[in-house]
Design a protein around this motif. Structure first.
Motif, PDB file in Angstrom:
ATOM      1  N   PHE A   3     -23.533 -11.287  66.565  1.00  0.00           N
ATOM      2  CA  PHE A   3     -22.965 -12.226  67.521  1.00  0.00           C
ATOM      3  C   PHE A   3     -21.745 -11.564  68.136  1.00  0.00           C
ATOM      4  CE2 PHE A   3     -25.357 -14.615  64.464  1.00  0.00           C
ATOM      5  CZ  PHE A   3     -26.065 -15.498  65.244  1.00  0.00           C
ATOM      6  N   HIS A   4     -21.433 -11.938  69.351  1.00  0.00           N
ATOM      7  CA  HIS A   4     -20.379 -11.268  70.100  1.00  0.00           C
ATOM      8  C   HIS A   4     -19.392 -12.269  70.664  1.00  0.00           C
ATOM      9  CE1 HIS A   4     -23.390  -8.022  70.214  1.00  0.00           C
ATOM     10  NE2 HIS A   4     -24.217  -8.986  70.538  1.00  0.00           N
ATOM     11  N   ALA A   5     -18.117 -11.965  70.530  1.00  0.00           N
ATOM     12  CA  ALA A   5     -17.076 -12.637  71.309  1.00  0.00           C
ATOM     13  C   ALA A   5     -16.796 -11.691  72.465  1.00  0.00           C
ATOM     14  CB  ALA A   5     -15.826 -12.865  70.473  1.00  0.00           C
ATOM     15  N   TYR A   6     -16.469 -12.255  73.635  1.00  0.00           N
ATOM     16  CA  TYR A   6     -16.262 -11.391  74.797  1.00  0.00           C
ATOM     17  C   TYR A   6     -15.228 -11.980  75.734  1.00  0.00           C
ATOM     18  CZ  TYR A   6     -19.393 -14.735  77.097  1.00  0.00           C
ATOM     19  OH  TYR A   6     -19.957 -15.878  77.591  1.00  0.00           O
ATOM     20  N   ILE A   7     -14.675 -11.101  76.561  1.00  0.00           N
ATOM     21  CA  ILE A   7     -13.778 -11.514  77.636  1.00  0.00           C
ATOM     22  C   ILE A   7     -14.327 -10.932  78.931  1.00  0.00           C
ATOM     23  CG2 ILE A   7     -11.451 -11.434  78.617  1.00  0.00           C
ATOM     24  CD1 ILE A   7     -10.366 -11.048  75.776  1.00  0.00           C
ATOM     25  N   LEU A   8     -14.404 -11.789  79.952  1.00  0.00           N
ATOM     26  CA  LEU A   8     -14.789 -11.371  81.292  1.00  0.00           C
ATOM     27  C   LEU A   8     -13.563 -11.418  82.200  1.00  0.00           C
ATOM     28  CD1 LEU A   8     -17.980 -13.592  81.786  1.00  0.00           C
ATOM     29  CD2 LEU A   8     -17.873 -11.232  80.940  1.00  0.00           C
ATOM     30  N   ARG A   9     -13.486 -10.461  83.112  1.00  0.00           N
ATOM     31  CA  ARG A   9     -12.507 -10.545  84.193  1.00  0.00           C
ATOM     32  C   ARG A   9     -13.256 -11.108  85.393  1.00  0.00           C
ATOM     33  NH1 ARG A   9      -7.940  -7.765  84.375  1.00  0.00           N
ATOM     34  NH2 ARG A   9      -8.870  -6.066  83.190  1.00  0.00           N
TER      35      ARG A   9
ATOM     36  N   ALA B  48     -17.815 -15.515  65.544  1.00  0.00           N
ATOM     37  CA  ALA B  48     -17.680 -15.237  66.975  1.00  0.00           C
ATOM     38  C   ALA B  48     -17.044 -16.425  67.697  1.00  0.00           C
ATOM     39  CB  ALA B  48     -19.040 -14.895  67.584  1.00  0.00           C
ATOM     40  N   LEU B  49     -17.458 -17.636  67.344  1.00  0.00           N
ATOM     41  CA  LEU B  49     -16.895 -18.835  67.949  1.00  0.00           C
ATOM     42  C   LEU B  49     -15.414 -18.983  67.598  1.00  0.00           C
ATOM     43  CD1 LEU B  49     -17.131 -21.483  69.520  1.00  0.00           C
ATOM     44  CD2 LEU B  49     -18.011 -22.545  67.424  1.00  0.00           C
ATOM     45  N   THR B  50     -15.052 -18.683  66.375  1.00  0.00           N
ATOM     46  CA  THR B  50     -13.649 -18.735  65.957  1.00  0.00           C
ATOM     47  C   THR B  50     -12.818 -17.752  66.772  1.00  0.00           C
ATOM     48  OG1 THR B  50     -14.212 -19.456  63.727  1.00  0.00           O
ATOM     49  CG2 THR B  50     -12.068 -18.389  64.005  1.00  0.00           C
ATOM     50  N   ALA B  51     -13.337 -16.551  66.976  1.00  0.00           N
ATOM     51  CA  ALA B  51     -12.629 -15.553  67.784  1.00  0.00           C
ATOM     52  C   ALA B  51     -12.484 -16.044  69.226  1.00  0.00           C
ATOM     53  CB  ALA B  51     -13.367 -14.218  67.750  1.00  0.00           C
ATOM     54  N   GLU B  52     -13.557 -16.592  69.789  1.00  0.00           N
ATOM     55  CA  GLU B  52     -13.493 -17.125  71.157  1.00  0.00           C
ATOM     56  C   GLU B  52     -12.407 -18.190  71.281  1.00  0.00           C
ATOM     57  OE1 GLU B  52     -15.895 -20.204  74.049  1.00  0.00           O
ATOM     58  OE2 GLU B  52     -17.046 -19.162  72.507  1.00  0.00           O
ATOM     59  N   ARG B  53     -12.404 -19.130  70.380  1.00  0.00           N
ATOM     60  CA  ARG B  53     -11.422 -20.220  70.434  1.00  0.00           C
ATOM     61  C   ARG B  53      -9.998 -19.701  70.288  1.00  0.00           C
ATOM     62  NH1 ARG B  53     -14.821 -24.582  66.841  1.00  0.00           N
ATOM     63  NH2 ARG B  53     -16.073 -25.382  68.560  1.00  0.00           N
ATOM     64  N   ARG B  54      -9.809 -18.726  69.415  1.00  0.00           N
ATOM     65  CA  ARG B  54      -8.483 -18.138  69.224  1.00  0.00           C
ATOM     66  C   ARG B  54      -8.024 -17.480  70.526  1.00  0.00           C
ATOM     67  NH1 ARG B  54      -9.491 -14.173  65.716  1.00  0.00           N
ATOM     68  NH2 ARG B  54      -9.872 -15.712  64.115  1.00  0.00           N
ATOM     69  N   ILE B  55      -8.893 -16.669  71.120  1.00  0.00           N
ATOM     70  CA  ILE B  55      -8.551 -15.944  72.350  1.00  0.00           C
ATOM     71  C   ILE B  55      -8.277 -16.908  73.498  1.00  0.00           C
ATOM     72  CG2 ILE B  55      -9.505 -14.392  74.103  1.00  0.00           C
ATOM     73  CD1 ILE B  55     -10.989 -12.991  71.706  1.00  0.00           C
ATOM     74  N   LYS B  56      -9.042 -17.976  73.599  1.00  0.00           N
ATOM     75  CA  LYS B  56      -8.837 -18.942  74.677  1.00  0.00           C
ATOM     76  C   LYS B  56      -7.435 -19.545  74.628  1.00  0.00           C
ATOM     77  CE  LYS B  56     -13.445 -20.205  76.074  1.00  0.00           C
ATOM     78  NZ  LYS B  56     -14.418 -21.219  76.351  1.00  0.00           N
ATOM     79  N   GLY B  57      -6.834 -19.603  73.464  1.00  0.00           N
ATOM     80  CA  GLY B  57      -5.489 -20.146  73.328  1.00  0.00           C
ATOM     81  C   GLY B  57      -4.381 -19.147  73.615  1.00  0.00           C
ATOM     82  N   TRP B  58      -4.735 -17.902  73.835  1.00  0.00           N
ATOM     83  CA  TRP B  58      -3.739 -16.859  74.057  1.00  0.00           C
ATOM     84  C   TRP B  58      -3.235 -16.837  75.492  1.00  0.00           C
ATOM     85  CZ3 TRP B  58      -6.150 -11.885  71.492  1.00  0.00           C
ATOM     86  CH2 TRP B  58      -6.173 -12.044  70.104  1.00  0.00           C
ATOM     87  N   SER B  59      -2.064 -16.277  75.664  1.00  0.00           N
ATOM     88  CA  SER B  59      -1.508 -16.050  76.995  1.00  0.00           C
ATOM     89  C   SER B  59      -2.291 -14.935  77.693  1.00  0.00           C
ATOM     90  CB  SER B  59      -0.042 -15.621  76.890  1.00  0.00           C
ATOM     91  OG  SER B  59       0.048 -14.335  76.287  1.00  0.00           O
ATOM     92  N   ARG B  60      -2.130 -14.858  78.997  1.00  0.00           N
ATOM     93  CA  ARG B  60      -2.752 -13.782  79.761  1.00  0.00           C
ATOM     94  C   ARG B  60      -2.276 -12.411  79.258  1.00  0.00           C
ATOM     95  NH1 ARG B  60      -5.503 -12.691  84.176  1.00  0.00           N
ATOM     96  NH2 ARG B  60      -5.052 -10.741  85.241  1.00  0.00           N
TER      97      ARG B  60
END
Length: 94
Positions: free
Chosen positions: A3-9, A59-71
């Protein structure tokens, strides 16, 4: 299965975090506007970061953590700038 956590620009320069078990397929869906919501009106998108996990929950935990981060913290992760990432984490706590 991985499973993958990801960030898109996105086309407007903003970031979108998500998770999936089919990274290639999911990025294509985002880029074609098949997933409604945030990325649909900000295409095209570019994959700028990903990490593999053993379970969907991780993967979902990582996504949720990242979504709460600043830019700035997301950019540090994308850049692999671990010192800046640690500094930003400390500043947020203090």
């Amino acid at each position: 299965m991985a499973f993958h956590a990801y960030i898109l620009r996105c086309n407007d320069g903003s970031f979108y975090a998500g998770h999936t078990e089919d990274l290639e397929g999911r990025i294509a869906q985002h880029d074609q506007g098949l997933i409604g919501g945030y990325t649909a009106i900000r295409r095209p998108v570019t994959l700028v970061w990903t990490e593999n996990f053993g379970t969907r929950d991780e993967a979902l935990t990582a996504e949720r953590r990242i979504k709460g981060w600043s830019r700035a913290k997301k950019q540090a992760l994308i850049d692999g700038d671990w010192e800046r990432l640690k500094l930003l984490a400390r500043n947020r706590q203090g």
